[in-house]
Design an enzyme around this catalytic site. Sequence first.
Site, PDB file in Angstrom:
ATOM      1  N   CYS A   2      90.926 -42.691 -31.457  1.00 17.77           N
ATOM      2  CA  CYS A   2      92.306 -43.079 -31.944  1.00 17.77           C
ATOM      3  C   CYS A   2      93.183 -41.650 -31.255  1.00 17.77           C
ATOM      4  O   CYS A   2      92.723 -40.626 -31.126  1.00 17.77           O
ATOM      5  CB  CYS A   2      92.119 -43.053 -33.485  1.00 17.77           C
ATOM      6  SG  CYS A   2      91.264 -44.178 -34.015  1.00 17.77           S
ATOM      7  N   ARG A  28      94.069 -43.758 -25.770  1.00 18.16           N
ATOM      8  CA  ARG A  28      93.067 -43.196 -26.456  1.00 18.16           C
ATOM      9  C   ARG A  28      92.625 -44.287 -27.488  1.00 18.16           C
ATOM     10  O   ARG A  28      91.393 -44.186 -27.899  1.00 18.16           O
ATOM     11  CB  ARG A  28      93.499 -42.146 -27.340  1.00 18.16           C
ATOM     12  CG  ARG A  28      93.626 -40.809 -26.665  1.00 18.16           C
ATOM     13  CD  ARG A  28      93.914 -39.614 -27.682  1.00 18.16           C
ATOM     14  NE  ARG A  28      92.626 -39.422 -28.352  1.00 18.16           N
ATOM     15  CZ  ARG A  28      91.739 -38.343 -28.399  1.00 18.16           C
ATOM     16  NH1 ARG A  28      91.993 -37.615 -27.207  1.00 18.16           N
ATOM     17  NH2 ARG A  28      90.703 -38.212 -28.992  1.00 18.16           N
ATOM     18  N   TRP A  76      91.659 -47.224 -32.503  1.00 26.35           N
ATOM     19  CA  TRP A  76      90.669 -47.914 -31.856  1.00 26.35           C
ATOM     20  C   TRP A  76      89.678 -48.239 -32.980  1.00 26.35           C
ATOM     21  O   TRP A  76      89.113 -47.235 -33.379  1.00 26.35           O
ATOM     22  CB  TRP A  76      89.914 -47.017 -30.702  1.00 26.35           C
ATOM     23  CG  TRP A  76      88.797 -47.511 -29.850  1.00 26.35           C
ATOM     24  CD1 TRP A  76      88.861 -48.262 -28.727  1.00 26.35           C
ATOM     25  CD2 TRP A  76      87.462 -47.502 -30.245  1.00 26.35           C
ATOM     26  NE1 TRP A  76      87.842 -48.748 -28.393  1.00 26.35           N
ATOM     27  CE2 TRP A  76      86.832 -48.253 -29.167  1.00 26.35           C
ATOM     28  CE3 TRP A  76      86.795 -46.899 -31.264  1.00 26.35           C
ATOM     29  CZ2 TRP A  76      85.487 -48.490 -29.062  1.00 26.35           C
ATOM     30  CZ3 TRP A  76      85.270 -47.143 -31.226  1.00 26.35           C
ATOM     31  CH2 TRP A  76      84.723 -47.763 -30.002  1.00 26.35           C
ATOM     32  N   ASN A 102      91.288 -40.038 -37.241  1.00 28.09           N
ATOM     33  CA  ASN A 102      90.235 -40.256 -36.061  1.00 28.09           C
ATOM     34  C   ASN A 102      88.724 -39.798 -36.477  1.00 28.09           C
ATOM     35  O   ASN A 102      88.691 -38.482 -36.807  1.00 28.09           O
ATOM     36  CB  ASN A 102      90.723 -39.635 -34.824  1.00 28.09           C
ATOM     37  CG  ASN A 102      90.139 -39.573 -33.542  1.00 28.09           C
ATOM     38  OD1 ASN A 102      89.113 -41.041 -33.580  1.00 28.09           O
ATOM     39  ND2 ASN A 102      90.100 -38.893 -32.648  1.00 28.09           N
ATOM     40  N   GLY A 103      87.841 -40.560 -36.328  1.00 26.35           N
ATOM     41  CA  GLY A 103      86.564 -40.336 -36.584  1.00 26.35           C
ATOM     42  C   GLY A 103      85.831 -41.436 -37.709  1.00 26.35           C
ATOM     43  O   GLY A 103      86.330 -42.477 -37.706  1.00 26.35           O
ATOM     44  N   GLU A 472      78.092 -46.365 -10.647  1.00 26.47           N
ATOM     45  CA  GLU A 472      79.488 -46.104 -10.875  1.00 26.47           C
ATOM     46  C   GLU A 472      80.465 -47.168 -10.293  1.00 26.47           C
ATOM     47  O   GLU A 472      81.349 -47.526 -11.062  1.00 26.47           O
ATOM     48  CB  GLU A 472      80.019 -44.821 -10.342  1.00 26.47           C
ATOM     49  CG  GLU A 472      81.379 -44.241 -10.641  1.00 26.47           C
ATOM     50  CD  GLU A 472      81.865 -44.377 -12.127  1.00 26.47           C
ATOM     51  OE1 GLU A 472      80.861 -44.261 -13.040  1.00 26.47           O
ATOM     52  OE2 GLU A 472      83.165 -44.204 -12.287  1.00 26.47           O
ATOM     53  N   LYS A 476      82.927 -49.413 -12.493  1.00 26.57           N
ATOM     54  CA  LYS A 476      84.422 -49.407 -12.552  1.00 26.57           C
ATOM     55  C   LYS A 476      84.787 -51.115 -12.622  1.00 26.57           C
ATOM     56  O   LYS A 476      85.482 -51.540 -13.210  1.00 26.57           O
ATOM     57  CB  LYS A 476      84.676 -49.118 -11.341  1.00 26.57           C
ATOM     58  CG  LYS A 476      85.077 -47.402 -11.232  1.00 26.57           C
ATOM     59  CD  LYS A 476      85.999 -46.792 -11.909  1.00 26.57           C
ATOM     60  CE  LYS A 476      85.558 -46.563 -13.335  1.00 26.57           C
ATOM     61  NZ  LYS A 476      84.685 -45.412 -13.769  1.00 26.57           N
ATOM     62  N   GLU A 479      84.430 -52.780 -16.073  1.00 22.84           N
ATOM     63  CA  GLU A 479      85.279 -52.345 -17.144  1.00 22.84           C
ATOM     64  C   GLU A 479      86.716 -52.690 -16.738  1.00 22.84           C
ATOM     65  O   GLU A 479      87.472 -53.206 -17.798  1.00 22.84           O
ATOM     66  CB  GLU A 479      85.140 -50.896 -17.479  1.00 22.84           C
ATOM     67  CG  GLU A 479      85.743 -49.910 -16.503  1.00 22.84           C
ATOM     68  CD  GLU A 479      85.685 -48.412 -16.763  1.00 22.84           C
ATOM     69  OE1 GLU A 479      85.548 -47.562 -15.961  1.00 22.84           O
ATOM     70  OE2 GLU A 479      85.719 -48.083 -18.163  1.00 22.84           O
ATOM     71  N   HIS A 495      62.570 -56.534  -7.073  1.00 18.09           N
ATOM     72  CA  HIS A 495      61.569 -56.449  -8.247  1.00 18.09           C
ATOM     73  C   HIS A 495      62.223 -57.248  -9.467  1.00 18.09           C
ATOM     74  O   HIS A 495      61.739 -57.193 -10.613  1.00 18.09           O
ATOM     75  CB  HIS A 495      61.261 -54.871  -8.611  1.00 18.09           C
ATOM     76  CG  HIS A 495      60.892 -54.358  -7.672  1.00 18.09           C
ATOM     77  ND1 HIS A 495      59.370 -54.386  -7.333  1.00 18.09           N
ATOM     78  CD2 HIS A 495      61.038 -53.160  -6.724  1.00 18.09           C
ATOM     79  CE1 HIS A 495      58.831 -53.758  -6.332  1.00 18.09           C
ATOM     80  NE2 HIS A 495      59.878 -52.888  -5.882  1.00 18.09           N
ATOM     81  N   LYS A 594      89.560 -44.163 -24.269  1.00 18.56           N
ATOM     82  CA  LYS A 594      89.317 -42.871 -23.284  1.00 18.56           C
ATOM     83  C   LYS A 594      88.498 -41.745 -23.479  1.00 18.56           C
ATOM     84  O   LYS A 594      87.479 -41.576 -22.898  1.00 18.56           O
ATOM     85  CB  LYS A 594      90.876 -42.018 -23.072  1.00 18.56           C
ATOM     86  CG  LYS A 594      90.549 -41.161 -21.735  1.00 18.56           C
ATOM     87  CD  LYS A 594      90.528 -41.760 -20.473  1.00 18.56           C
ATOM     88  CE  LYS A 594      90.371 -40.861 -19.191  1.00 18.56           C
ATOM     89  NZ  LYS A 594      90.010 -41.584 -18.093  1.00 18.56           N
TER      90      LYS A 594
HETATM   91  O1  M6R Z   1      85.010 -37.849 -21.593  1.00 23.57           O
HETATM   92  P1  M6R Z   1      83.620 -37.991 -20.993  1.00 23.57           P
HETATM   93  O2  M6R Z   1      83.156 -37.755 -19.454  1.00 23.57           O
HETATM   94  O3  M6R Z   1      82.435 -37.538 -22.053  1.00 23.57           O
HETATM   95  O4  M6R Z   1      83.444 -39.652 -21.057  1.00 23.57           O
HETATM   96  C1  M6R Z   1      82.064 -40.333 -21.072  1.00 23.57           C
HETATM   97  C2  M6R Z   1      82.325 -41.855 -20.796  1.00 23.57           C
HETATM   98  O5  M6R Z   1      82.949 -42.354 -22.030  1.00 23.57           O
HETATM   99  C3  M6R Z   1      83.353 -42.107 -19.679  1.00 23.57           C
HETATM  100  O6  M6R Z   1      82.694 -41.455 -18.555  1.00 23.57           O
HETATM  101  C4  M6R Z   1      83.544 -43.559 -19.571  1.00 23.57           C
HETATM  102  O7  M6R Z   1      82.404 -44.128 -19.191  1.00 23.57           O
HETATM  103  C5  M6R Z   1      84.700 -43.661 -18.415  1.00 23.57           C
HETATM  104  N1  M6R Z   1      86.017 -43.710 -18.940  1.00 23.57           N
HETATM  105  C6  M6R Z   1      84.501 -45.165 -17.630  1.00 23.57           C
HETATM  106  O8  M6R Z   1      85.491 -45.307 -16.621  1.00 23.57           O
END
Ligand code: M6R
Length: 599
Positions: A2, A28, A76, A102-103, A472, A476, A479, A495, A594
Site C-alpha cells: 500500500c 504501490r 493493495w 500498510n502491513g 524473466e 514480463k 504479468e 522432458h 510494486k
Molecule cells: O523489490 P524487489 O526486487 O525485492 O521485488 C521482488 C519482486 O516482487 C519483483 O521483482 C517483481 O517480481 C517484479 N516487479 C516483476 O516485474
Amino acid sequence: MCGIIGCVGRPNETLETLIHGLSKLEYRGYDSAGVALAGRDGAVDIEKRAGKLENLRGALENVEIEGTVGIGHTRWSTHGPPTDRNAHPHPDCDGDVAVLHNGIIENFQTIRDELVASSHEFRSDTDTEVVPHLIEEALDDGATPEAAFREAISRIGGSYAIAAVFADTEAVFCARQDSPLVLGLNDDAYYLASDVPAFRDYTDTVVYMEDGEFARLDSNGWAVTDASGEPVEKDPHVVEWDAEETGKSGYDHYMLKEIHEQPRALRECLRGRVDELGDHVELEEFAGLAPPTSVQFVACGTSYHAALYGAQLFREAGVPAQAFLASEYRTSPPPIGSSLVIGVTQSGETADTLSALREASRRGAQTLAVTNVIGSSAARECDHALYIRAGPEIGVAASKTFASQLAALNVLALATTRSAESRKAIGALRDLPGAVQAVLDDSTSESVAGEYIDADAYFFIGRGYQYPTALEGALKMKEITYKHAEGFAAGELKHGPLALVTQRTPVIAIAVGDDEAAKKTVGNIKEVEARNAPVIAVTDGRSGVERYADHTLPVPESHPRTAAVTASVQLQLLAYHSAAQLGRSIDKPRNLAKSVTVE
Ligand code: M6R
C-alpha cells in the site's frame, strides 16, 4: 504494497497535496484509495473509494472535505476485498480518529473480538480497523492523542507503517515496524510517506524511520521517538534524483520510459566501477571484503532471476553459489557454513527477502544487499550494500532495475573473485550501454508482437546465462499481458513441456553466440519447429538459428553475460508491445504491486 502519504504545514492545500502524493504512489497498490483530513474544525473528514485514484477524485468533486493536516492511502488488499468500506483510512466509532496502514496486524482477530465484546462497531473486514478502536479506548481513558496512538501500537503485532490523525489536533502521528516509512522535511511543511516519490515534488530532504520508531509531525516541526518515548537523533539525507525522474517524460507508460532509460541506468551503475580504458573493476565499498568462499542468493520474482544469473557468475569464477527463492529460504534453510548471503531486491523492502536475510544474519552469515533504494531496509540491515543506481522505477513490471542488477552483479563477481573471464567480461560490460541503445533503436518487437497477439501461450527457452533471461521474459509477458507464459531451460522442453507446444504457442528462444549453449539451444529449437510451433529467435546471428526461426529479434554480438541484458531488452519490448496491443493496464497490472511488504 500500500502507498501512504501524510502532510502537515500546507493548510490551504492539504487535500491537493495528498492527492498529488497518491498519484505518485498508485504503483504501490491501486485497488482503492482514501484520504482523511483533520485539524482545527473539530472533525475528521474521510473520503474513500474502491478502484483507482480516479474514483476517489470523482467522489471528492461532490463533497466538502477540509483540514489543515491529513493522510492518504492507496490500497493493495490483504484483509477483505477492494470495496469502499475496506478502503483506508478507517475511523473509530465516533469519527474522531482516522488510521491508515500498510502491513499485516497478526493479532487483529483477538483484539477485534475483545473490542466487539466491549461494543465497538466495526465497519470493515480489515485488520487495520482495530487500531482506531484501540485509540478510542485509550482516549476514553483520558490519554492524549499521542499517548493513545502509542498505547494502540503497543497492542498490535506484525508489520506496519501506520499513521493517524485526530479531530482538533493539528498533527500527524506515525510508527513503523517491518514496513517502510520515510519523513520529508522542508522549511514550513512536513510529510510522511511509504516512498519518497510521494513528496519529492515538495522536498528532497528525507529522514528514514527505523523499526520501532514513532514520529509526530506538527506545524512546529517533527520529532522521532523510540517505543519508550525517548527522542531519537536522526540524520536527514538529501535524495539525489529529481522529481522529473518520476514523471513519464512523454512516453505512454512508465514501463516504456524505463525500458528506454536502460543505457543511462547502466552507465550510472558502471560509473567509477569499470575502468574506462583498462581491464580493471573496482568496488570501493568492498575494498576490505574478503573474497567469499561460497555464496547464497535470496530474492523474489525478477530479482530472483537476477540472483540465478549472479549465482552462475560466481560459480564460473570457481566459488560455489546458489540462488534461493526468499519465500522458501526460511521454511527450508540450507546449511550456511561461511557463505556470504546476498539479497537481491530492487526496492530493498520485499518482506520475503528481508525475512530470509534476517534468518541468514541470525545464523551468523555476513549479508549483502544488492538494491536500488538508498536507505531501504535491506540496505540498512545488511552488513554491506551494493547500489545498482538505476534511478526510481515506477512501472510495476521491473525493467531497468533488472538490467542494472545484472550489471552490478557482474561488477561484484569480478571485483570479489579472480575470474578467468575477467578481461573479456569487463570489455563487454563497458560496451553494454551502447549495445542496449542499439537494441532500442532497431527493435522490431512491435510488429513481431502483433503477429502472435492471439497466441494461446508463450514459451521462453534459453541455456546458461540465457536461462534466467528466459524466465524473466516469461514473467514480463505474463504479468502485463495476462497471457500464459512460461520460461524453461531449453534442454527441459523435451522432458515434459513439449507436450504443450502447438501452432498456437510461439516459442521465444534466446540463442546468442556460437558456444556450446547456443548450439544446443538451436537443437532444441529444431524440436519445436518440427512440431509446427512458431519460433521467435533472439540472436546475434552467430548460431545460425535464423534458418529455423519465423522471426528474429537481433542483439549485437557480445559476451554471453552481457547478451543476457540485451536479450532481456528485446523481451521487455515484446511483452510491452503485446500488452499495449491488448490494451492492458501496463504500469499497474491487475492484482500486483510494486513493493511487496507482506510475507
Ligand atoms: O523489490 P524487489 O526486487 O525485492 O521485488 C521482488 C519482486 O516482487 C519483483 O521483482 C517483481 O517480481 C517484479 N516487479 C516483476 O516485474
